[in-house]
Write an enzyme that holds these catalytic residues in place. Sequence first.
Site, PDB file in Angstrom:
ATOM      1  NE  ARG A 143     -39.920 -90.807  23.990  1.00 23.50           N
ATOM      2  CZ  ARG A 143     -40.450 -91.507  22.991  1.00 23.50           C
ATOM      3  NH1 ARG A 143     -41.821 -91.840  22.924  1.00 23.50           N
ATOM      4  NH2 ARG A 143     -39.661 -92.181  22.285  1.00 23.50           N
ATOM      5  CG  HIS A 165     -42.661 -96.075  26.894  1.00 27.44           C
ATOM      6  ND1 HIS A 165     -41.779 -95.237  27.345  1.00 27.44           N
ATOM      7  CD2 HIS A 165     -42.916 -95.921  25.823  1.00 27.44           C
ATOM      8  CE1 HIS A 165     -41.438 -94.443  26.127  1.00 27.44           C
ATOM      9  NE2 HIS A 165     -42.214 -94.846  25.104  1.00 27.44           N
ATOM     10  CB  THR A 195     -49.318 -92.634  23.948  1.00 31.09           C
ATOM     11  OG1 THR A 195     -49.960 -91.993  22.768  1.00 31.09           O
ATOM     12  CG2 THR A 195     -50.370 -93.162  24.673  1.00 31.09           C
ATOM     13  CD  GLU A 197     -40.944 -94.367  30.321  1.00 29.40           C
ATOM     14  OE1 GLU A 197     -40.267 -94.995  29.549  1.00 29.40           O
ATOM     15  OE2 GLU A 197     -41.932 -93.565  30.258  1.00 29.40           O
ATOM     16  N   GLY A 255     -48.584 -84.917  13.420  1.00 30.18           N
ATOM     17  CA  GLY A 255     -47.794 -85.650  12.849  1.00 30.18           C
ATOM     18  C   GLY A 255     -48.222 -87.037  12.338  1.00 30.18           C
ATOM     19  NE  ARG A 256     -43.390 -91.165  13.466  1.00 33.87           N
ATOM     20  CZ  ARG A 256     -43.370 -92.336  13.893  1.00 33.87           C
ATOM     21  NH1 ARG A 256     -44.329 -93.232  13.605  1.00 33.87           N
ATOM     22  NH2 ARG A 256     -42.889 -92.559  14.917  1.00 33.87           N
ATOM     23  CB  ILE A 257     -48.521 -90.864  16.099  1.00 31.54           C
ATOM     24  CG1 ILE A 257     -47.078 -91.980  15.869  1.00 31.54           C
ATOM     25  CG2 ILE A 257     -49.543 -91.521  17.047  1.00 31.54           C
ATOM     26  CD1 ILE A 257     -46.273 -92.228  17.149  1.00 31.54           C
TER      27      ILE A 257
END
Length: 330
Positions: free
Chosen positions: A236, A285, A234, A265, A153-155
């Site tokens: 989830r 995170h 990085t 978290e 995807g975008r990342i």
Amino acid sequence: MKIAILDDYFDTIRTLPCFAKLAGREVAIWNDHVEETDALAARLVDVEVLVLIRERTRIKAELLDRLPALRLISQRSVYPHIDIAACTRHGVIVSSSLHAGTPSYAAAELTFGLILAAARRIPQQVAALRAGRWQIGVGNTLRGKTFGIFGYGRIGAEVAGYARAFGMDVLVWGSEGARERALGAGYAAARSQAELFEASDVVSLHLRLVDATRGIVTAGDLGRMRPTAIFVNTSRAGLVERGALVAALRSGRPGLAAVDVFDEEPVLGGRDPLLAMDNVVATPHIGYVTFEEYDLQFSEIFDQILAYAGGAPTNVVNPEALPVARMTRE
């Protein structure tokens, strides 16, 4: 209109250029993290608009039951931490931009930083040097290795470009559309999820956490990785079968991990088994935690508030709430 912003740990929001969008409005910013329902209810009892920073605070039915003034929750990205059905029942609008067209450069940069840190044992070397020792081992070069990306995807696409710049061979697995986009960009597509884990020297996750992807990485996938390979997450923690990564690292496949996310978290007092492992590089995170990324995110979050105040909510994820929404117009 009373606005509350939760979990702004370092009191950053008021320093952002976009904060000027809320000028003239009553804004309360909380810098600590509170989980207890009683404490949150007391803090938010007269709040009309609630701003969340990603998934730092869970918004559940028992809390919503005690927030009679709440009209809008404004945030950015996915929302597994929000009870959408309960919001709808209470007439609370949830606005969340999913920012499909804006790559998170901050998250992509941290991803590659963690990979370099793991490959070259940078945190361990720094700690040893400070302790009076000189060189504690030999790292690994990335050039010429296979970089596996799960989710293009975008990342993921941005990280793929970084890997290419480092001279790595990029191999992609994901949805059919993701694989087609990767092929169009000149990358190779794996024939299966199993092949991605077997063939890669680095495997990096770049998927959204939804019901269909929860636990999508299994113990079997991790067990297929090479003893020299690095597993990177990085995105989830819930993408990985619970407990599988710790068990895999203890068994030696993969040999290393670099993570920015955890099952529970925030992690306080070092209470996560990954933090006790020498073959893990971990950060708390912080993938999206840069000044520039914050300004981009909160500009959209504040625009959603202004749209709501004008009577035309945007990026509404629960449109069923609109007919019964407790609208407040300025």
